[in-house]
Motif scaffolding. Sequence first.
Motif, PDB file in Angstrom:
ATOM      1  N   UNK A 188     -16.903 -16.697 113.144  1.00  0.00           N
ATOM      2  CA  UNK A 188     -17.157 -15.257 113.202  1.00  0.00           C
ATOM      3  C   UNK A 188     -15.918 -14.445 112.840  1.00  0.00           C
TER       4      UNK A 188
ATOM      5  N   UNK B 178     -14.639 -10.022 113.027  1.00  0.00           N
ATOM      6  CA  UNK B 178     -15.011  -8.653 113.410  1.00  0.00           C
ATOM      7  C   UNK B 178     -14.191  -7.678 112.572  1.00  0.00           C
TER       8      UNK B 178
ATOM      9  N   UNK C  50     -13.340  -3.581 111.396  1.00  0.00           N
ATOM     10  CA  UNK C  50     -13.491  -2.118 111.464  1.00  0.00           C
ATOM     11  C   UNK C  50     -14.059  -1.719 110.106  1.00  0.00           C
TER      12      UNK C  50
ATOM     13  N   UNK D 123     -17.631   2.225 112.195  1.00  0.00           N
ATOM     14  CA  UNK D 123     -17.937   1.395 113.356  1.00  0.00           C
ATOM     15  C   UNK D 123     -17.375   0.009 113.219  1.00  0.00           C
ATOM     16  N   UNK D 124     -18.080  -0.931 113.804  1.00  0.00           N
ATOM     17  CA  UNK D 124     -17.612  -2.315 113.840  1.00  0.00           C
ATOM     18  C   UNK D 124     -18.680  -3.210 113.218  1.00  0.00           C
TER      19      UNK D 124
ATOM     20  N   UNK E 206     -19.764  -7.070 112.848  1.00  0.00           N
ATOM     21  CA  UNK E 206     -19.596  -8.457 113.282  1.00  0.00           C
ATOM     22  C   UNK E 206     -20.288  -9.357 112.263  1.00  0.00           C
TER      23      UNK E 206
ATOM     24  N   UNK F  29     -21.181 -13.256 111.864  1.00  0.00           N
ATOM     25  CA  UNK F  29     -21.180 -14.490 112.661  1.00  0.00           C
ATOM     26  C   UNK F  29     -22.078 -15.531 112.013  1.00  0.00           C
TER      27      UNK F  29
ATOM     28  N   UNK G 208     -25.132 -13.742 110.321  1.00  0.00           N
ATOM     29  CA  UNK G 208     -25.633 -12.479 110.869  1.00  0.00           C
ATOM     30  C   UNK G 208     -24.621 -11.378 110.580  1.00  0.00           C
TER      31      UNK G 208
ATOM     32  N   UNK H  53     -23.952  -7.647 111.816  1.00  0.00           N
ATOM     33  CA  UNK H  53     -24.348  -6.622 112.784  1.00  0.00           C
ATOM     34  C   UNK H  53     -23.355  -5.467 112.697  1.00  0.00           C
TER      35      UNK H  53
ATOM     36  N   UNK I 249     -22.373  -1.687 114.087  1.00  0.00           N
ATOM     37  CA  UNK I 249     -22.636  -0.751 115.187  1.00  0.00           C
ATOM     38  C   UNK I 249     -21.560   0.314 115.222  1.00  0.00           C
TER      39      UNK I 249
ATOM     40  N   UNK J 197     -26.281   0.563 117.587  1.00  0.00           N
ATOM     41  CA  UNK J 197     -26.459  -0.403 116.505  1.00  0.00           C
ATOM     42  C   UNK J 197     -27.126   0.260 115.302  1.00  0.00           C
TER      43      UNK J 197
ATOM     44  N   UNK K  22     -28.842  -5.043 112.059  1.00  0.00           N
ATOM     45  CA  UNK K  22     -28.589  -6.433 112.419  1.00  0.00           C
ATOM     46  C   UNK K  22     -29.414  -7.268 111.436  1.00  0.00           C
TER      47      UNK K  22
ATOM     48  N   UNK L 194     -10.164  -8.827 114.541  1.00  0.00           N
ATOM     49  CA  UNK L 194      -9.721 -10.026 115.249  1.00  0.00           C
ATOM     50  C   UNK L 194     -10.262 -11.236 114.506  1.00  0.00           C
TER      51      UNK L 194
END
Lengths: 187, 219
Positions: free
Chosen positions: B52, B54, B56, B68-69, B71, B73, B81, B83, B85, B91, B94, B217
């Motif tokens: 995964x 993450x 910005x 937003x963020x 993700x 994964x 996936x 996602x 949000x 959200x 997704x 991260x």
Amino acid sequence: VKIENVIDLNNAIKENSEKVFSIKSDFIQQKNLSMLEETLESTGNFLYKKENMVKWHYSSPFEYTIVVANGKFQINNEGKISEFDLNSNEMFRQINSMIVTAISGNFINNPNFKVEFYENNEFYKAKLIPKETVVADMLSAISIFFDKDNFNVQKVKFLEPGEDFTLITFINRKQNTDVKLKDFNIN
Amino acid sequence: MNSLKLTKLNLLLAGIIAFSLISCSPSYIQNFTKNENLNIKSLNVFYHTFTKAVYKTTLKVMGREMSGILLIKKTNNQEFRFVFMSEIGLKYFDLGITNPGKNPDYKNYYLMSVFNRGEFKKVLFDNFNTLSTEIEIDSNFTSYSNLGNKSLAVRENNTKEKTTYLTINETVENIYWKSPYAGKSNISISKYENNIPQNIEINNKKYGVKIICKQLEKK
């Protein structure tokens, strides 16, 4: 446990929310993606001043500030400032309305939600189920957790359709302290 | 006399062919020449061990901008996936992709209703599919290199949905794809750390979609 007779609790929450003129608090926000077994955590501080002035300042995982005041929605995204007229964006207007409603505890007699009350040893929980389609598309319910001793809002949980949710826990909360207009400056 | 005519005709034909070759090559490989000796077997943006990341993220679509963020994964059942949000946890979408590549399975777990219109969803899926795909470089691809072989390019042959990968040291730095329905997209990828790109930028001009991702991260 669901509370059936809600008249006294309704009155107590309403009475307390009418006494709240400002809130200053730190917060921990946990975004839970249940199917993916992921929790994303953000932290920052929060300001509220009656009637509708709200400031969220995120310090982690990155700097980000949202101010809602005087009918405007301002964002400071790592130094880049943007501004919207709240009424020009139905989605932002609804989100802000939900946040203010949840944080201030001022939802009694709000026609936009159906309200149910629950309790455990620690909290009273008000479960707000949105009636408006715009909100219901984003959120299936908002759960507001009140301290049983003083009826202050301790946690707010925004539940999405499906099982994902955002939990905001308020810590170091101070009520009716000297919150000034200039504190809502976006810079 | 005939020999002179023939020479002129040959020159003209050679000129036309050369012009056609140059004009058919997109700008991003115009400094490249075919090189059949490249030994690239496969290319991917997210390495096999990826679980995964993450980011910005800023999403611009049709003049509107959201931040937003994001993700990304890879789940146990090999589904990618994506996602996205908002900072306050709301959200936006997704989306899931299994079997990325030529015949992917797309699953819309959630897409905020304001986005569920036009070709936006398709553009997202197609770009995320391209990002998630590990391509095997076989005879369907032509390889190119530029001077000194520092940059390499592989380009699909004879397909309507043509994808070109630009790589340096076998890490993908740019992907260009085009298709008849979704227009052209350019995906720029940079600063790999532990086989995970720190920056990803997707740009689809036809539908006015731009996604800028900066890693927060890594795990």
